[in-house]
Scaffold this motif. Structure first.
Motif, PDB file in Angstrom:
ATOM      1  N   MET A   1       0.843  -1.182   0.000  1.00  0.00           N
ATOM      2  CA  MET A   1       0.000   0.000   0.000  1.00  0.00           C
ATOM      3  C   MET A   1       0.884   1.240   0.000  1.00  0.00           C
ATOM      4  N   ALA A   2       0.444   2.263  -0.700  1.00  0.00           N
ATOM      5  CA  ALA A   2       1.251   3.472  -0.831  1.00  0.00           C
ATOM      6  C   ALA A   2       1.481   4.141   0.512  1.00  0.00           C
ATOM      7  N   PHE A   3       0.448   4.140   1.388  1.00  0.00           N
ATOM      8  CA  PHE A   3       0.594   4.857   2.642  1.00  0.00           C
ATOM      9  C   PHE A   3       1.674   4.234   3.531  1.00  0.00           C
ATOM     10  N   ALA A   4       1.973   2.943   3.335  1.00  0.00           N
ATOM     11  CA  ALA A   4       2.968   2.269   4.169  1.00  0.00           C
ATOM     12  C   ALA A   4       4.354   2.870   3.970  1.00  0.00           C
ATOM     13  N   GLN A   5       4.578   3.513   2.823  1.00  0.00           N
ATOM     14  CA  GLN A   5       5.865   4.138   2.551  1.00  0.00           C
ATOM     15  C   GLN A   5       5.968   5.532   3.153  1.00  0.00           C
ATOM     16  N   GLU A   6       4.863   6.054   3.652  1.00  0.00           N
ATOM     17  CA  GLU A   6       4.860   7.398   4.219  1.00  0.00           C
ATOM     18  C   GLU A   6       5.258   7.340   5.691  1.00  0.00           C
ATOM     19  N   THR A   7       5.839   8.427   6.191  1.00  0.00           N
ATOM     20  CA  THR A   7       6.239   8.461   7.590  1.00  0.00           C
ATOM     21  C   THR A   7       4.997   8.512   8.479  1.00  0.00           C
ATOM     22  N   PRO A   8       5.103   8.091   9.734  1.00  0.00           N
ATOM     23  CA  PRO A   8       3.956   8.159  10.645  1.00  0.00           C
ATOM     24  C   PRO A   8       3.405   9.575  10.786  1.00  0.00           C
ATOM     25  N   ALA A   9       4.312  10.556  10.824  1.00  0.00           N
ATOM     26  CA  ALA A   9       3.856  11.938  10.966  1.00  0.00           C
ATOM     27  C   ALA A   9       3.040  12.381   9.759  1.00  0.00           C
ATOM     28  N   VAL A  10       3.437  11.954   8.573  1.00  0.00           N
ATOM     29  CA  VAL A  10       2.695  12.295   7.353  1.00  0.00           C
ATOM     30  C   VAL A  10       1.314  11.656   7.378  1.00  0.00           C
ATOM     31  N   ARG A  11       1.260  10.389   7.805  1.00  0.00           N
ATOM     32  CA  ARG A  11      -0.036   9.709   7.877  1.00  0.00           C
ATOM     33  C   ARG A  11      -0.951  10.360   8.922  1.00  0.00           C
ATOM     34  N   LEU A  12      -0.378  10.763  10.048  1.00  0.00           N
ATOM     35  CA  LEU A  12      -1.177  11.440  11.070  1.00  0.00           C
ATOM     36  C   LEU A  12      -1.706  12.762  10.545  1.00  0.00           C
ATOM     37  N   ARG A  13      -0.868  13.501   9.837  1.00  0.00           N
ATOM     38  CA  ARG A  13      -1.310  14.776   9.267  1.00  0.00           C
ATOM     39  C   ARG A  13      -2.405  14.543   8.232  1.00  0.00           C
ATOM     40  N   ALA A  14      -2.292  13.465   7.469  1.00  0.00           N
ATOM     41  CA  ALA A  14      -3.323  13.144   6.481  1.00  0.00           C
ATOM     42  C   ALA A  14      -4.659  12.849   7.169  1.00  0.00           C
ATOM     43  N   LEU A  15      -4.610  12.136   8.287  1.00  0.00           N
ATOM     44  CA  LEU A  15      -5.846  11.847   9.028  1.00  0.00           C
ATOM     45  C   LEU A  15      -6.445  13.123   9.596  1.00  0.00           C
ATOM     46  N   GLU A  16      -5.598  13.990  10.139  1.00  0.00           N
ATOM     47  CA  GLU A  16      -6.096  15.252  10.699  1.00  0.00           C
ATOM     48  C   GLU A  16      -6.704  16.117   9.603  1.00  0.00           C
ATOM     49  N   ASN A  17      -6.084  16.141   8.429  1.00  0.00           N
ATOM     50  CA  ASN A  17      -6.633  16.906   7.308  1.00  0.00           C
ATOM     51  C   ASN A  17      -7.965  16.315   6.841  1.00  0.00           C
ATOM     52  N   TYR A  18      -8.057  15.000   6.854  1.00  0.00           N
ATOM     53  CA  TYR A  18      -9.301  14.333   6.450  1.00  0.00           C
ATOM     54  C   TYR A  18     -10.416  14.673   7.435  1.00  0.00           C
ATOM     55  N   GLU A  19     -10.092  14.636   8.725  1.00  0.00           N
ATOM     56  CA  GLU A  19     -11.077  15.015   9.743  1.00  0.00           C
ATOM     57  C   GLU A  19     -11.563  16.439   9.520  1.00  0.00           C
ATOM     58  N   HIS A  20     -10.622  17.348   9.298  1.00  0.00           N
ATOM     59  CA  HIS A  20     -10.983  18.754   9.093  1.00  0.00           C
ATOM     60  C   HIS A  20     -11.880  18.916   7.867  1.00  0.00           C
ATOM     61  N   ALA A  21     -11.560  18.218   6.797  1.00  0.00           N
ATOM     62  CA  ALA A  21     -12.343  18.316   5.564  1.00  0.00           C
ATOM     63  C   ALA A  21     -13.774  17.826   5.774  1.00  0.00           C
ATOM     64  N   ARG A  22     -13.952  16.754   6.577  1.00  0.00           N
ATOM     65  CA  ARG A  22     -15.288  16.203   6.813  1.00  0.00           C
ATOM     66  C   ARG A  22     -16.120  17.157   7.672  1.00  0.00           C
ATOM     67  N   ILE A  23     -15.447  17.942   8.489  1.00  0.00           N
ATOM     68  CA  ILE A  23     -16.164  18.935   9.280  1.00  0.00           C
ATOM     69  C   ILE A  23     -16.531  20.138   8.417  1.00  0.00           C
ATOM     70  N   VAL A  24     -15.586  20.593   7.615  1.00  0.00           N
ATOM     71  CA  VAL A  24     -15.824  21.767   6.768  1.00  0.00           C
ATOM     72  C   VAL A  24     -16.901  21.495   5.731  1.00  0.00           C
ATOM     73  N   ASP A  25     -16.908  20.293   5.133  1.00  0.00           N
ATOM     74  CA  ASP A  25     -17.903  20.014   4.097  1.00  0.00           C
ATOM     75  C   ASP A  25     -19.255  19.591   4.674  1.00  0.00           C
ATOM     76  N   GLN A  26     -19.356  19.670   6.020  1.00  0.00           N
ATOM     77  CA  GLN A  26     -20.625  19.420   6.717  1.00  0.00           C
ATOM     78  C   GLN A  26     -21.206  18.036   6.395  1.00  0.00           C
ATOM     79  N   THR A  27     -20.324  17.058   6.336  1.00  0.00           N
ATOM     80  CA  THR A  27     -20.782  15.680   6.212  1.00  0.00           C
ATOM     81  C   THR A  27     -21.684  15.364   7.402  1.00  0.00           C
ATOM     82  N   PRO A  28     -22.841  14.739   7.189  1.00  0.00           N
ATOM     83  CA  PRO A  28     -23.727  14.389   8.314  1.00  0.00           C
ATOM     84  C   PRO A  28     -22.955  13.675   9.413  1.00  0.00           C
ATOM     85  N   GLU A  29     -23.286  13.976  10.654  1.00  0.00           N
ATOM     86  CA  GLU A  29     -22.449  13.603  11.783  1.00  0.00           C
ATOM     87  C   GLU A  29     -22.157  12.109  11.866  1.00  0.00           C
ATOM     88  N   ASP A  30     -23.178  11.272  11.792  1.00  0.00           N
ATOM     89  CA  ASP A  30     -22.964   9.836  11.920  1.00  0.00           C
ATOM     90  C   ASP A  30     -22.097   9.320  10.770  1.00  0.00           C
TER      91      ASP A  30
END
Length: 280
Positions: A1-30
């Motif tokens: 998998m491509a993400f396995a080649q990424e550093t842990p910090a990069v993957r964590l930042r990607a998750l944080e960015n994904y979380e932020h995007a789901r909040i900004v785009d007002q995805t239904p809460e559940d």
């Protein structure tokens, strides 16, 4: 998998960015919560067998990622992963006081109060609430609430009867929209009649804020707040933001209104209430 080649910090930042995007785009809460957990599982697949071989940076990033996912999921599976990473950090001597606070807060959110108090007792100087004892809790999962008692060190477990028409309000005293709602309800007879006998619930979260709950109950005896036990006990609900109003008939949602003033206006609120009252 491509993400396995990424550093842990990069993957964590990607998750944080994904979380932020789901909040900004007002995805239904559940849906948002499930998407964030799925992204966590993709970026940080958990395996107890790999913990000893993980680098310090990997452990630190995985702990932070699991905490983020558990914050949205509030379930026992994610809680156990946060705890496993915490223990691994502790064994290596790279754990911090903030890490224990995070673990404590997740235990509170998932209503694992005994485990939360174990951490509170071990680290009394950290900024953590003492969690109360739950009296009479049933092992059978069902819609329920934890009712404050006259003593701050206990909550009484009560099943909630959803037979017939029931209005459930998700609210919190530290939410000014909830405060605005109860003020309007108290002052407007037409609203007061709709809310007579409503079930008021504070949603699960990392802090209980019991003094504020007790103050609300003193000020609003006709709308006493209790704590929701666990979100999974209320599968008919898909949003936990405060305030949210669920109009139920025999446990099924007839209408849902979000926010105060209601997001779609008072006309929509009264129409929702009318549909609810007409439900058979």
């Amino acid at each position: 998998m491509a993400f396995a080649q990424e550093t842990p910090a990069v993957r964590l930042r990607a998750l944080e960015n994904y979380e932020h995007a789901r909040i900004v785009d007002q995805t239904p809460e559940d849906q948002r919560n499930h998407l964030i957990v799925a992204e966590y599982d993709r970026l940080f697949p958990y395996s107890a067998a790999t913990l000893p071989s993980m680098s310090d940076d990997e452990l630190r990033s995985a702990f932070s990622a699991s905490y983020l996912a558990a914050f949205f999921a509030m379930d026992r599976r994610l809680t156990s992963e946060v705890e496993a990473y915490l223990h691994a950090l502790e064994q290596r001597g790279i754990v911090s006081g903030k890490d224990f606070v995070k673990m404590h807060d997740i235990f509170v959110a998932t209503r694992m109060f005994d485990r939360a108090n174990e951490i509170k007792t071990k680290y009394p100087d950290l900024n953590m609430e003492k969690a109360p004892t739950i009296i009479g809790r049933s092992p059978v999962r069902k819609p329920s609430r934890l009712v404050p008692t006259s003593q701050d060190d206990s909550l009484t477990y009560q099943p909630v009867n959803l037979k017939g028409r029931v209005l459930v309000v998700i609210a919190h005293p530290l939410c000014h929209f909830s405060v605005n709602a109860i003020k309007a309800i108290s002052e407007e007879p037409a609203l007061s009649s709709i809310f007579k006998g409503a079930v008021w619930l504070a949603p699960p979260g990392p802090r209980l804020n019991l003094p504020e709950i007790n103050k609300w109950n003193e000020d609003h005896p006709a709308a006493p707040l209790a704590f929701m036990d666990q979100r999974e006990d209320w599968p008919m609900f898909d949003a936990w933001a405060t305030p949210t109003f669920y109009f139920l008939n025999n446990g099924k949602v007839v209408a849902k209104v979000e926010g105060w003033p209601p997001a779609k206006g008072m006309k929509d609120f009264y129409q929702s209430a009318a549909r609810w009252k007409a439900a058979r």
